[in-house]
Motif scaffolding. Structure first.
Motif, PDB file in Angstrom:
ATOM      1  N   UNK B 179      34.209  30.350  64.177  1.00 48.77           N
ATOM      2  CA  UNK B 179      35.944  30.777  63.050  1.00 48.77           C
ATOM      3  C   UNK B 179      36.249  31.197  63.121  1.00 48.77           C
ATOM      4  N   UNK B 180      37.385  31.103  62.805  1.00 46.58           N
ATOM      5  CA  UNK B 180      38.199  32.859  62.386  1.00 46.58           C
ATOM      6  C   UNK B 180      38.638  32.521  61.629  1.00 46.58           C
ATOM      7  N   UNK B 181      39.337  33.207  60.601  1.00 49.88           N
ATOM      8  CA  UNK B 181      40.281  33.478  59.668  1.00 49.88           C
ATOM      9  C   UNK B 181      40.512  34.103  59.191  1.00 49.88           C
ATOM     10  N   UNK B 182      42.172  34.853  58.780  1.00 51.39           N
ATOM     11  CA  UNK B 182      42.692  36.077  58.401  1.00 51.39           C
ATOM     12  C   UNK B 182      42.439  36.361  57.460  1.00 51.39           C
ATOM     13  N   UNK B 183      42.430  37.617  56.836  1.00 49.58           N
ATOM     14  CA  UNK B 183      41.765  38.534  55.489  1.00 49.58           C
ATOM     15  C   UNK B 183      42.762  37.672  54.534  1.00 49.58           C
ATOM     16  N   UNK B 184      44.099  37.652  54.864  1.00 48.30           N
ATOM     17  CA  UNK B 184      45.064  37.237  53.910  1.00 48.30           C
ATOM     18  C   UNK B 184      44.561  35.699  53.528  1.00 48.30           C
ATOM     19  N   UNK B 185      44.438  34.747  54.290  1.00 46.82           N
ATOM     20  CA  UNK B 185      44.005  33.155  54.190  1.00 46.82           C
ATOM     21  C   UNK B 185      42.854  33.619  53.515  1.00 46.82           C
ATOM     22  N   UNK B 186      41.691  34.710  53.676  1.00 47.62           N
ATOM     23  CA  UNK B 186      40.485  34.212  52.889  1.00 47.62           C
ATOM     24  C   UNK B 186      40.908  34.452  51.660  1.00 47.62           C
ATOM     25  N   UNK B 187      41.812  36.389  51.306  1.00 54.46           N
ATOM     26  CA  UNK B 187      42.096  36.424  49.710  1.00 54.46           C
ATOM     27  C   UNK B 187      42.585  35.385  48.971  1.00 54.46           C
ATOM     28  N   UNK B 188      43.801  34.124  49.587  1.00 56.46           N
ATOM     29  CA  UNK B 188      44.452  33.467  49.346  1.00 56.46           C
ATOM     30  C   UNK B 188      43.125  31.988  48.830  1.00 56.46           C
ATOM     31  N   UNK B 189      42.637  32.146  49.140  1.00 52.55           N
ATOM     32  CA  UNK B 189      41.521  31.347  48.890  1.00 52.55           C
ATOM     33  C   UNK B 189      41.082  31.296  47.725  1.00 52.55           C
ATOM     34  N   UNK B 190      40.224  32.081  47.957  1.00 49.65           N
ATOM     35  CA  UNK B 190      39.858  33.305  47.056  1.00 49.65           C
ATOM     36  C   UNK B 190      40.622  32.549  45.770  1.00 49.65           C
ATOM     37  N   UNK B 191      41.489  33.376  45.687  1.00 54.36           N
ATOM     38  CA  UNK B 191      42.205  33.102  44.221  1.00 54.36           C
ATOM     39  C   UNK B 191      42.169  31.620  44.017  1.00 54.36           C
ATOM     40  N   UNK B 192      42.612  30.316  44.741  1.00 50.67           N
ATOM     41  CA  UNK B 192      43.130  29.297  44.966  1.00 50.67           C
ATOM     42  C   UNK B 192      41.920  28.847  44.428  1.00 50.67           C
ATOM     43  N   UNK B 193      40.197  28.597  45.389  1.00 52.93           N
ATOM     44  CA  UNK B 193      39.425  28.208  45.000  1.00 52.93           C
ATOM     45  C   UNK B 193      38.695  28.354  43.257  1.00 52.93           C
ATOM     46  N   UNK B 194      39.175  29.790  43.391  1.00 48.96           N
ATOM     47  CA  UNK B 194      38.459  30.093  41.530  1.00 48.96           C
ATOM     48  C   UNK B 194      39.997  29.260  40.844  1.00 48.96           C
ATOM     49  N   UNK B 195      41.340  29.130  40.726  1.00 47.60           N
ATOM     50  CA  UNK B 195      41.946  28.287  39.682  1.00 47.60           C
ATOM     51  C   UNK B 195      41.367  26.347  40.172  1.00 47.60           C
ATOM     52  N   UNK B 196      40.897  26.259  41.220  1.00 52.15           N
ATOM     53  CA  UNK B 196      40.543  24.779  40.908  1.00 52.15           C
ATOM     54  C   UNK B 196      39.739  24.668  40.460  1.00 52.15           C
ATOM     55  N   UNK B 197      38.930  25.613  40.208  1.00 52.83           N
ATOM     56  CA  UNK B 197      37.728  25.489  39.151  1.00 52.83           C
ATOM     57  C   UNK B 197      38.204  25.268  37.673  1.00 52.83           C
ATOM     58  N   UNK B 198      39.772  25.783  37.399  1.00 52.63           N
ATOM     59  CA  UNK B 198      39.782  26.013  36.148  1.00 52.63           C
ATOM     60  C   UNK B 198      40.104  27.626  35.699  1.00 52.63           C
ATOM     61  N   UNK B 199      40.421  28.374  36.440  1.00 52.63           N
ATOM     62  CA  UNK B 199      40.779  29.661  36.175  1.00 52.63           C
ATOM     63  C   UNK B 199      42.293  29.637  35.843  1.00 52.63           C
ATOM     64  N   UNK B 200      42.699  30.465  34.297  1.00 49.17           N
ATOM     65  CA  UNK B 200      44.104  30.349  34.066  1.00 49.17           C
ATOM     66  C   UNK B 200      45.044  30.849  34.959  1.00 49.17           C
ATOM     67  N   UNK B 201      46.153  30.707  35.294  1.00 48.95           N
ATOM     68  CA  UNK B 201      46.536  31.831  36.315  1.00 48.95           C
ATOM     69  C   UNK B 201      47.492  32.635  36.011  1.00 48.95           C
ATOM     70  N   UNK B 202      47.171  33.757  36.629  1.00 50.94           N
ATOM     71  CA  UNK B 202      48.070  34.840  36.236  1.00 50.94           C
ATOM     72  C   UNK B 202      48.716  35.873  36.846  1.00 50.94           C
ATOM     73  N   UNK B 203      49.334  36.710  36.812  1.00 49.32           N
ATOM     74  CA  UNK B 203      49.955  37.347  38.218  1.00 49.32           C
ATOM     75  C   UNK B 203      49.849  38.916  37.558  1.00 49.32           C
ATOM     76  N   UNK B 204      50.561  39.785  38.051  1.00 49.38           N
ATOM     77  CA  UNK B 204      49.925  41.060  37.994  1.00 49.38           C
ATOM     78  C   UNK B 204      48.110  41.569  38.951  1.00 49.38           C
ATOM     79  N   UNK B 205      47.576  42.320  37.905  1.00 53.25           N
ATOM     80  CA  UNK B 205      46.461  42.315  38.795  1.00 53.25           C
ATOM     81  C   UNK B 205      44.925  41.666  38.780  1.00 53.25           C
ATOM     82  N   UNK B 206      45.918  40.333  38.739  1.00 53.87           N
ATOM     83  CA  UNK B 206      44.822  38.658  39.111  1.00 53.87           C
ATOM     84  C   UNK B 206      44.699  38.742  40.257  1.00 53.87           C
ATOM     85  N   UNK B 207      43.601  39.146  40.463  1.00 55.25           N
ATOM     86  CA  UNK B 207      44.060  39.389  42.067  1.00 55.25           C
ATOM     87  C   UNK B 207      42.703  39.190  43.076  1.00 55.25           C
TER      88      UNK B 207
END
Lengths: 386, 390
Positions: B179-207
């Motif tokens: 099953x395939x997934x786009x680069x953009x989708x996985x990039x987002x998934x990494x951020x979202x899964x980190x937030x789900x586990x309690x990462x504090x949301x921040x902008x700029x270079x928190x990518x």
């Protein structure tokens, strides 16, 4: 390479042999090369330019060499790395090498002086004989203040993407207010995700506040608080398209808004409408601000910030003109501004809703035109999953 | 509570270790250390100017009126001087700063400043307006202070490292070979899964990044979109470079892992075994008392011995704390002697056979006897290989 800028500013300088520009947004403005979050990085970039000889050299950390090349930088480039010294040492040494190679007279440089740190100036002065410079920072900011049609086009797209990001997130949260809860961080992340889906090239500031927390401008979310009913929510974020930034702030209400919240939002809108009615080329910015304040005072509306009602937008999130009560200059055709009138709402929370405008001959063109935000946005609805 | 702990750390160090009668702080990251609140936009929005003037007797925060409640709510309970928004906020704040120094300090007082961050323009104004004050560069004091972490800081860094590593693992568990997934989708998934586990949301270079194929030959693919990804879909047999920067309580994680869509072949297996061996070697030599430059040389020699084509220009790591990249740097130029309670990112970047940049970033704490890797959610001595299907 945006060479015309040098033609514009050199008339106001005296016998400049070359330029060394460090402020990342100045560098991007001159080179059309964007860098990954440069202000948040330990690394610096610079442009060394000798316009009359058509020599332009980008100084970049080695990590960003491809970044410049991928954005069609065709002129020279020098990279530095940390095996050569600490970030500031290696950076300064690369500049010195470049100036030496180009045989630039170090007694007649133009630099964007406020961007240079004490240790950088010390290193440059120690290694270069008779270093003398003129400050061209203000000239660059002033040049950037008036946007080209292409820049206005990019700022328009940036404004539209910002609002589409907001709406995309809202559409997810709607229908969840009584069942499958979103937490505040997740809601805010949805804004970033949707801005990305609609084409943003980067997201900067991100802030969300709910209820009484909205009394403060900055409210870091460091827990799993949920979006909850009967609350005003404020989202503030910045995003850019091809380097051109938008500042987007929106007010939302979870559930049916109470009268006090509606009234506070409408009062804020009345000031925006009033400000729009004055917005045109030629009006003095300080007068514009004074009249907004007078209108607020007469209407009994309390301002959170009584002296500033926005700022310019471009390759920086904040640039000239600053729309402040002490600004003696006037709006000019080609300026792009974000109007940001902040007032107090129930329980002292800050109410604001930004709008982006390009100043035209006859008035303004609204760039944040994807959706009208002139009513307090209501997040409502319930279903079993979403 | 953790904020007060950090402010106390600063206060104690200032009194016991510094030679200064007072300090001027303007760098947004150092302000975070002293106020407990991270305002990342201060690095980019120049219509805000904030200073702290710190001495044993008095602490003063100078900020725009619009930010005063934010600082107060987040823990600043010392003196506040506010100014109204104006055309030249830097000048306004600097004028207040000068007046405050004049009021607070006697002639001949030694005041520290951040030489690596303070603008020469502002510094010139200070020295001109305050000729009887001695200004000294506090860069070394501040760097040393930030390099050696206390328990609270290490705890924040540990949480961040664990969450981000778990976030990457959580995101890639959603990928299957067929099953395939786009680069953009996985990039987002990494951020979202980190937030789900309690990462504090921040902008700029928190990518995050999730780069595959030829694009892994570059550190920042997809210019000018940085940390966003595009619609590229991953192909079977490709190596993906996964990266994530994010923070907990203002302390960062800076993590990089590798994913293989499919099964490892022998060449890949051998390559990653060498990276694992290099990591083990690095961890065996990193200890208090060794210089960063020496670690760099030893890792480079070992990599050469293993036949790895390292990207040595990036160095082999750096400090991590209130910034995702900070001193010390494991490079050929940094002679900093490592000490207990430093936190580093060991960054091993090497070219794979087609020129792909494979990067491993591990958070490492320096212990009394050596070092330990922090935050591994799973064993990363081999890349993560996908399940065939869900």
């Amino acid at each position: 390479m945006n060479q015309n800028v040098f033609l514009n500013i050199e008339k106001k300088l005296q016998h400049v042999s070359g330029y060394v520009i460090k402020q990342p947004s100045h560098v991007s403005y001159l080179t059309n090369v964007l860098f990954p979050y440069p202000e948040n990085s330990p690394y610096s970039v610079a442009l060394v330019a000798v316009p009359e000889k058509n020599e332009f050299v980008l100084i970049v950390p080695i990590d960003w060499l491809d970044v410049a090349k991928d954005q069609k930088w065709k002129n020279s480039i020098i990279s530095y790395n940390l095996n050569q010294g600490s970030p500031d040492q290696a950076f300064c040494d690369a500049i010195i090498t470049c100036l030496t190679n180009l045989k630039i007279d170090s007694e007649n440089l133009a630099i964007d002086f406020p961007s240079w740190t004490v240790s950088e100036m010390k290193r440059l002065s120690a290694k270069m004989n008779h270093l003398k410079w003129q400050d061209c920072d203000e000239l660059l900011w002033r040049n950037r203040m008036i946007k080209s049609d292409q820049e206005i086009h990019l700022l328009h797209q940036s404004a539209q993407i910002a609002d589409r990001g907001m709406i995309g997130a809202l559409n997810h949260v709607e229908g969840t207010t009584m069942s499958s809860y979103y937490y505040l961080s997740e809601f805010l992340e949805r804004v970033r995700v949707h801005a990305i889906e609609f084409g943003t090239c980067g997201v900067g500031h991100l802030n969300i506040s709910q209820g009484a927390a909205g009394k403060s401008k900055i409210t870091p979310v460091q827990d799993f608080s949920f979006v909850s009913e009967d609350n005003l929510i404020r989202i503030d974020y910045t995003s850019q398209y091809q380097g051109y930034w938008n500042v987007c702030s929106r007010m939302l209400f979870v559930g049916k808004p109470d009268e006090e919240s509606e009234k506070a939002f409408d009062e804020n809108q009345s000031l925006i409408t009033y400000a729009q009615s004055m917005l045109k080329s030629g009006i003095a910015i300080g007068d514009f601000c004074k009249r907004i304040k007078e209108k607020a005072d007469l209407s009994g509306i309390s301002l959170f910030d009584e002296t500033c009602f926005g700022h310019g937008l471009g390759l920086s999130e904040t640039e000239w003109p600053l729309i402040t009560i002490d600004n003696p200059e006037s709006f000019e055709k080609g300026m792009v501004i974000v109007l940001d009138i902040q007032t107090y709402g129930p329980k002292g929370v800050i109410i604001h809703s930004t709008e982006t405008y390009a100043i035209t001959d006859r008035g303004y063109r609204k760039l944040s035109d994807f959706k009208e935000w002139n009513h307090l946005y209501r997040i409502d609805g319930c279903r079993s999953n979403h | 509570m953790w904020k007060r702990n950090l402010i106390n750390k600063f206060q104690t160090s200032f009194e016991k270790q510094s030679e200064f009668d007072g300090l001027i702080i303007s760098n947004p990251v150092n302000l975070t250390m002293m106020t407990g609140i991270r305002m990342m936009f201060l690095q980019t929005m120049k219509n805000y100017c904030v200073y702290v003037v710190w001495s044993s007797e008095k602490k003063v925060l100078i900020c725009p009126k619009t930010l005063s409640s934010s600082f107060a709510n987040e823990g600043w309970n010392d003196n506040l001087i506010v100014y109204e928004s104006c055309l030249n906020p830097i000048q306004k704040a600097t004028d207040i700063l000068i007046a405050e120094i004049r009021d607070q300090f006697d002639e001949g007082t030694n005041i520290g400043f951040e030489g690596r961050q303070l603008s020469q323009k502002i510094f010139s104004q200070l020295t001109e307006a305050l000729p009887s004050i001695r200004f000294s560069d506090a860069a070394d004091f501040l760097t040393n202070l930030r390099q050696i972490k206390n328990k609270t800081e290490l705890n924040n860094l540990k949480q961040a490292a664990e969450i981000v590593d778990h976030g990457i693992a959580g995101a890639i568990h959603h990928i299957a070979t067929i099953q395939t997934k786009s680069e953009k989708f996985l990039t987002e998934d990494i951020r979202v899964h980190s937030l789900e586990r309690g990462l504090h949301i921040s902008g700029y270079n928190a990518v995050s990044q999730a780069i595959s194929g030829d694009k892994t030959k570059k550190l920042w693919a997809n210019s000018p979109k940085f940390g966003i990804g595009n619609e590229t879909e991953y192909r079977e047999g490709e190596l993906l470079r996964l990266e994530m920067c994010g923070m907990v309580n203002n302390y960062w994680a800076n993590d990089a892992r590798t994913l293989l869509k499919g099964k490892l072949n022998n060449v890949q297996d051998e390559f990653f075994s060498k990276i694992a061996e290099l990591r083990s070697f690095a961890c065996s030599i990193i200890r208090p008392g060794i210089a960063a430059i020496e670690i760099y040389s030893s890792i480079l020699n070992k990599a050469n011995e293993l036949g790895l084509d390292m990207i040595k220009e990036f160095g082999f790591g750096h400090g991590i704390g209130l910034e995702p990249v900070e001193a010390p740097y494991i490079t050929a130029s940094d002679s900093t002697i490592l000490a207990e309670n430093m936190s580093l990112v060991l960054q091993l970047s090497a070219h794979y056979i087609h020129g792909e940049i494979i990067t491993s970033k591990d958070t490492i704490f320096i212990t009394p006897d050596g070092c330990e890797i922090i935050g591994w959610y799973e064993n990363w001595n081999s890349p993560y290989t996908t399940a065939y299907t869900f």
